[in-house]
Design an enzyme around this catalytic site. Structure first.
Site, mmCIF file in Angstrom:
data_model
loop_
_atom_site.group_PDB
_atom_site.id
_atom_site.type_symbol
_atom_site.label_atom_id
_atom_site.label_comp_id
_atom_site.label_asym_id
_atom_site.label_seq_id
_atom_site.Cartn_x
_atom_site.Cartn_y
_atom_site.Cartn_z
ATOM 1 N N THR A 195 0.814 -1.215 0.000
ATOM 2 C CA THR A 195 0.000 0.000 0.000
ATOM 3 C C THR A 195 0.849 1.266 0.000
ATOM 4 O O THR A 195 1.855 1.362 0.690
ATOM 5 C CB THR A 195 -0.923 0.008 1.223
ATOM 6 O OG1 THR A 195 -1.698 -1.200 1.223
ATOM 7 C CG2 THR A 195 -1.854 1.199 1.211
ATOM 8 N N GLU A 196 0.401 2.241 -0.772
ATOM 9 C CA GLU A 196 1.061 3.549 -0.858
ATOM 10 C C GLU A 196 0.027 4.645 -0.601
ATOM 11 O O GLU A 196 -1.188 4.392 -0.689
ATOM 12 C CB GLU A 196 1.700 3.730 -2.240
ATOM 13 C CG GLU A 196 2.752 2.684 -2.572
ATOM 14 C CD GLU A 196 3.363 2.912 -3.945
ATOM 15 O OE1 GLU A 196 2.969 3.890 -4.625
ATOM 16 O OE2 GLU A 196 4.232 2.108 -4.333
ATOM 17 N N GLN A 234 -24.997 -3.738 23.053
ATOM 18 C CA GLN A 234 -26.373 -3.343 23.349
ATOM 19 C C GLN A 234 -26.996 -4.292 24.369
ATOM 20 O O GLN A 234 -27.735 -3.862 25.270
ATOM 21 C CB GLN A 234 -27.199 -3.334 22.065
ATOM 22 C CG GLN A 234 -28.529 -2.631 22.191
ATOM 23 C CD GLN A 234 -28.373 -1.116 22.349
ATOM 24 O OE1 GLN A 234 -27.327 -0.559 22.020
ATOM 25 N NE2 GLN A 234 -29.394 -0.442 22.858
ATOM 26 N N GLU A 290 -6.652 -5.912 3.867
ATOM 27 C CA GLU A 290 -6.705 -7.119 3.029
ATOM 28 C C GLU A 290 -7.783 -7.008 1.947
ATOM 29 O O GLU A 290 -8.296 -8.011 1.450
ATOM 30 C CB GLU A 290 -6.950 -8.375 3.873
ATOM 31 C CG GLU A 290 -5.948 -8.616 4.975
ATOM 32 C CD GLU A 290 -4.558 -8.932 4.451
ATOM 33 O OE1 GLU A 290 -4.408 -9.154 3.229
ATOM 34 O OE2 GLU A 290 -3.622 -8.955 5.260
ATOM 35 N N THR A 323 -10.901 -3.941 0.842
ATOM 36 C CA THR A 323 -12.129 -3.407 1.419
ATOM 37 C C THR A 323 -13.340 -4.251 1.027
ATOM 38 O O THR A 323 -13.290 -5.052 0.080
ATOM 39 C CB THR A 323 -12.370 -1.968 0.943
ATOM 40 O OG1 THR A 323 -12.574 -1.982 -0.487
ATOM 41 C CG2 THR A 323 -11.186 -1.066 1.279
ATOM 42 N N SER A 324 -14.441 -4.029 1.730
ATOM 43 C CA SER A 324 -15.681 -4.721 1.377
ATOM 44 C C SER A 324 -16.083 -4.425 -0.068
ATOM 45 O O SER A 324 -16.616 -5.300 -0.773
ATOM 46 C CB SER A 324 -16.809 -4.296 2.328
ATOM 47 O OG SER A 324 -16.599 -4.804 3.626
ATOM 48 N N GLU A 325 -15.825 -3.203 -0.497
ATOM 49 C CA GLU A 325 -16.159 -2.844 -1.876
ATOM 50 C C GLU A 325 -15.330 -3.640 -2.884
ATOM 51 O O GLU A 325 -15.851 -4.092 -3.921
ATOM 52 C CB GLU A 325 -15.938 -1.337 -2.086
ATOM 53 C CG GLU A 325 -16.919 -0.450 -1.340
ATOM 54 C CD GLU A 325 -16.642 -0.358 0.160
ATOM 55 O OE1 GLU A 325 -17.546 0.068 0.901
ATOM 56 O OE2 GLU A 325 -15.516 -0.718 0.595
#
Length: 387
Positions: A125-126, A340, A367, A369-371
């Protein structure tokens, strides 16, 4: 399909769970209070893990590891991950990219890791290239029999506690049918190499005792022998690693969701209001039922995917993506509902829930994203239909 575990897998699961309960969880309060993992504690946990055969259990037997299959290794990850990340990582499961070491790399990098003498970190990652690896700006330029590396990596987990980095850098460009594409290569670089700075990273939410760092490469010279695989084969190396990495995140999330759920159920059974345990009120009992169902689905998805990996099934990439996106989002739901259920006590440090809640948020980001996971899943759906 047989979902039963072998006798060896049952024993492995119990051993790891007991190790976590006795050697890791008791130190969580110290970690939360100080945000520091004492070096002597890390080494002590590592020694005990090595004595049990847990060190490098994910690595092939050919390089000195335990050679666990994916299902067995997933059981190990679930057992250890009930504890805080920094404590669980004292039991080293090296990056499986290192199994590809050859020649001089074996004695310099692989063997010391397998002996517990060295630790690696990984740098992809950058600041301007996270999920888009093709946007990578860190470059390695050929200079005789060496490579000169310039660029910056960030969000590098535990670099300050590591000895070398598994680095991905652009080594050129090639023309493809869809236009120019960067050639990405993988290098193993000692962190004390001249020109390489390990800088302090960012203050972050959750995961006390975990560190992220920034790596600055200023004309860092490395040899040809430090390249893993061939020049331009970095995407292949990444692909071989990302699937198992995402499955590990799913295992972590299931383990923490189970622990949060157990706390909530115990509280609901013991806490009394209006003359009876609060777990008998539908406002509490129905959400508990939903949590149990959520966790069961995640665990089945996780273990089925691990089984598919062991069977060399052709759909592993999207299966790992499904497991990662479901389990990481499920953990967020379960952690929130567990708090809760416990009311005011849920946000107090006396219970592990507020920590699990904080720690859960990043699982939907790192690792992939969800997208990104949904993109992988939907892309395969379209490819299967020729679109």
């Amino acid at each position: 399909m047989d979902f039963s575990l072998t006798e060896e897998q049952e024993m492995l699961s119990k051993t790891v769970r007991n190790f976590c309960e006795t050697e890791l969880i008791p130190h969580e309060a110290l970690l939360e209070r100080t945000s520091e993992l004492p070096r002597e504690l890390e080494l002590d946990i590592r020694r005990k893990a090595m004595a049990l055969g847990l060190h490098a259990c994910n690595m092939p037997e050919s390089v000195g590891g335990a050679g666990l299959d994916c299902v067995s290794f997933t059981l190990v990850e679930k057992g250890l991950s009930r504890a805080s990340l920094a404590l669980a990582e004292c039991v080293r499961r090296p990056n499986n990219i290192l199994a590809a070491c050859q020649g001089e790399q074996i004695a310099h990098f692989l063997e010391p890791v397998m002996r517990g003498e060295k630790r690696e970190c990984i740098a992809m990652t950058e600041p301007d290239a996270g999920s888009d690896l093709k946007g990578m700006k860190t470059r390695a330029i050929k200079d005789g029999s060496d490579w000169i590396i310039n660029g910056t990596k960030h969000f590098i987990s535990n670099a300050q506690n590591s000895d070398f980095v598994i680095l991905f850098a652009a080594t050129g460009e090639e023309e493809t049918s869809s236009g120019p594409r960067k050639r990405i290569s993988c290098f193993l670089v000692d962190l004390d190499t001249p020109g390489l700075e390990v800088a302090r990273g960012y203050d972050h939410m959750g995961h006390r005792g975990y560190y992220n760092n920034i790596l600055n490469f200023d004309s860092v010279r490395v040899g040809d022998w430090q390249m893993v695989g061939g020049e331009g084969e970095g995407f292949k190396v990444v692909s071989d690693w990302l699937g198992p990495g995402r499955l590990t995140v799913a295992a972590v999330c299931v383990a923490r969701a189970e622990r949060a759920f157990e706390v909530a159920v115990d509280f609901a059974a013991q806490r009394k209001q209006f003359g009876q345990p609060i777990g008998k009120f539908q406002g509490i009992s129905f959400p508990l039922a939903d949590m149990a169902t959520d966790i069961r689905i995640g665990d089945l998805l996780l273990m089925n995917t691990a089984w598919k990996v062991d069977q060399n099934a052709p759909t592993t990439a999207e299966d790992c993506a499904m497991a990662k996106v479901w389990c990481s989002e499920m953990l967020g739901r379960v952690a929130d509902q567990a708090i809760q259920t416990c009311g005011g006590m849920g946000v107090m440090a006396d219970l592990p829930l507020e920590r699990i809640y904080r720690d859960a948020r990043v699982e939907r980001i790192w690792e992939g994203t969800s997208e990104i996971q949904r993109h992988i899943i939907s892309r395969q759906l379209m490819r299967a239909r020729g679109a």
